[in-house]
Design a protein around this motif. Structure first.
Motif, PDB file in Angstrom:
ATOM      1  N   ILE A 168     -20.038 -25.892   0.675  1.00  0.00           N
ATOM      2  CA  ILE A 168     -21.159 -25.402   1.381  1.00  0.00           C
ATOM      3  C   ILE A 168     -22.013 -24.492   0.435  1.00  0.00           C
ATOM      4  O   ILE A 168     -21.725 -23.929  -0.609  1.00  0.00           O
ATOM      5  CB  ILE A 168     -20.777 -24.266   2.311  1.00  0.00           C
ATOM      6  N   GLY A 169     -23.600 -25.088   0.081  1.00  0.00           N
ATOM      7  CA  GLY A 169     -24.311 -24.390  -0.709  1.00  0.00           C
ATOM      8  C   GLY A 169     -25.483 -23.980  -0.404  1.00  0.00           C
ATOM      9  O   GLY A 169     -25.854 -23.910   0.937  1.00  0.00           O
ATOM     10  N   SER A 191     -20.216 -18.516   8.375  1.00  0.00           N
ATOM     11  CA  SER A 191     -20.675 -18.071   7.060  1.00  0.00           C
ATOM     12  C   SER A 191     -21.944 -17.190   7.189  1.00  0.00           C
ATOM     13  O   SER A 191     -22.534 -17.155   6.319  1.00  0.00           O
ATOM     14  CB  SER A 191     -21.800 -19.618   6.600  1.00  0.00           C
ATOM     15  N   ASN A 192     -21.713 -16.439   8.238  1.00  0.00           N
ATOM     16  CA  ASN A 192     -22.647 -15.045   8.175  1.00  0.00           C
ATOM     17  C   ASN A 192     -24.083 -15.523   8.213  1.00  0.00           C
ATOM     18  O   ASN A 192     -24.940 -14.581   7.661  1.00  0.00           O
ATOM     19  CB  ASN A 192     -22.054 -13.948   7.016  1.00  0.00           C
ATOM     20  N   ASP A 245     -14.753 -21.051   7.538  1.00  0.00           N
ATOM     21  CA  ASP A 245     -15.935 -21.480   6.981  1.00  0.00           C
ATOM     22  C   ASP A 245     -15.723 -22.852   6.305  1.00  0.00           C
ATOM     23  O   ASP A 245     -16.142 -23.010   4.868  1.00  0.00           O
ATOM     24  CB  ASP A 245     -16.575 -20.485   5.868  1.00  0.00           C
ATOM     25  N   GLU A 246     -14.719 -23.725   6.712  1.00  0.00           N
ATOM     26  CA  GLU A 246     -14.476 -24.912   6.059  1.00  0.00           C
ATOM     27  C   GLU A 246     -15.012 -26.005   6.926  1.00  0.00           C
ATOM     28  O   GLU A 246     -14.924 -26.125   8.342  1.00  0.00           O
ATOM     29  CB  GLU A 246     -12.859 -25.131   6.054  1.00  0.00           C
ATOM     30  N   ILE A 247     -15.687 -26.995   6.078  1.00  0.00           N
ATOM     31  CA  ILE A 247     -16.321 -28.015   6.786  1.00  0.00           C
ATOM     32  C   ILE A 247     -15.803 -29.463   6.114  1.00  0.00           C
ATOM     33  O   ILE A 247     -15.788 -29.339   4.789  1.00  0.00           O
ATOM     34  CB  ILE A 247     -17.912 -27.949   6.645  1.00  0.00           C
ATOM     35  N   TYR A 248     -15.244 -30.348   7.049  1.00  0.00           N
ATOM     36  CA  TYR A 248     -14.488 -31.510   6.275  1.00  0.00           C
ATOM     37  C   TYR A 248     -15.336 -32.729   6.797  1.00  0.00           C
ATOM     38  O   TYR A 248     -15.939 -33.110   7.680  1.00  0.00           O
ATOM     39  CB  TYR A 248     -13.051 -31.777   6.944  1.00  0.00           C
ATOM     40  N   LEU A 249     -15.265 -33.999   6.113  1.00  0.00           N
ATOM     41  CA  LEU A 249     -15.777 -35.196   6.291  1.00  0.00           C
ATOM     42  C   LEU A 249     -14.532 -35.768   6.449  1.00  0.00           C
ATOM     43  O   LEU A 249     -13.530 -35.938   5.612  1.00  0.00           O
ATOM     44  CB  LEU A 249     -16.542 -35.833   5.165  1.00  0.00           C
TER      45      LEU A 249
END
Lengths: 200, 200
Positions: free
Chosen positions: B182-183, B29-30, B144-148
């Motif tokens: 992502i926020g 995410s830099n 930059d992908e996050i999974y539950l």
């Protein structure tokens, strides 16, 4: 908080002496066990009998220096104990979140509030606000009496310390708390009290 | 598991190099943040906004030698990292017990199962049996992908490793898991997914 070295020797905090320590352990149900040992055994029993999943959190440590000797595991060469921001024990029982702190005293008539920190009190309040179950387990080692006390009663006393009283009277704990039966397996069957207090 | 020294320098496990590490942090995410940093920030936000009480457990450490220099705090002079027997994160949300593990990978097409240990899988099963909410948070850093992903899906894949497959395909995670937005605040709003998956 009790820490053991791998050789089984108990970690003795500054200010206490081995002889005091030994006396305390002898008095405590004459089994040479600390409250923490008994609770860990109890939680292991609950886990293996599929009754609950409750663990003690690791002691928080601030790591400063780590060495990597060749062909062996990383060695922490410098670290410090940190103050915990939560309680020591948490987990799940019957779908509900369980959270508690356990402390022992050699006092005869009251339980000193200095056993708890502001951060822990705030944590207990936050848990209650989320509808979690929050309590403390108090051991009067000289009487072999262990009580479960709802966190709201601790919070009330803690927040009224400025009125002068720095402890909770034993007779108030007897009145508002619940005596936990000490047995063989589980040693400290606090979930039987949780059933009565929080699931009725 | 990411550990930071007090000077803010990141603890780099044996076998990895600082340059690899820096690359990973830049790609993520830099923002120069690790998944753990982002989750800790998220949990702090949840705590302060009274949405949930969820903490990362301290890193388990086996303490071997403690020194007491005069007039100063105890110094741990020898200790070792221990393998965790539970997951890293737990707490309470809307009265329910929440329990999860978070891992990141640089892989593009699958998530290696070696990121999880047998003890953790057994812990997740025990939590599910107690009607707790158990899941994993998986970060594919290159995307930059996050999974539950619900823990039952991980457990299924873990227990079928003997059939040859040592990872979960990314396309299966996309199908069975839930992409977390992502926020800024909170950074990784996983509770919005928990609402959808476990509270409908």
């Amino acid at each position: 908080m009790s820490i053991r070295y791998p050789n089984g020797k108990r970690y003795v905090p500054k200010g206490s002496t081995l002889s005091q320590n030994k006396k305390e352990r002898t008095n405590y149900s004459n089994r040479g066990m600390t409250l923490e040992d008994d609770l860990n055994d109890t939680n292991t029993f609950y886990l293996h009998s599929q009754k609950a999943v409750i663990h003690k959190k690791p002691t928080p440590v601030q790591i400063v220096q780590v060495d990597y000797p060749r062909r062996s595991a990383a060695v922490i060469k410098e670290a410090y104990f940190k103050q915990a921001s939560t309680t020591d024990y948490n987990g799940v029982y019957r779908g509900k979140y369980i959270d508690f702190e356990a402390k022992e005293t050699k006092n005869k008539t009251s339980f000193p509030l200095q056993n708890f920190h502001q951060h822990q009190i705030e944590h207990m309040e936050a848990v209650i606000n989320q509808n979690g179950i929050s309590f403390i387990i108090l051991s009067f080692t000289l009487f072999d009496e262990i009580y479960l006390l709802d966190a709201q009663i601790l919070i009330h006393h803690y927040q009224n310390q400025n009125n002068g009283r720095k402890s909770i009277r034993k007779k108030d704990i007897e009145e508002w708390g619940h005596l936990i039966k000490i047995g063989y397996q589980p040693r400290i069957d606090y979930l039987s009290i949780v059933d009565q207090v929080y699931f009725q």
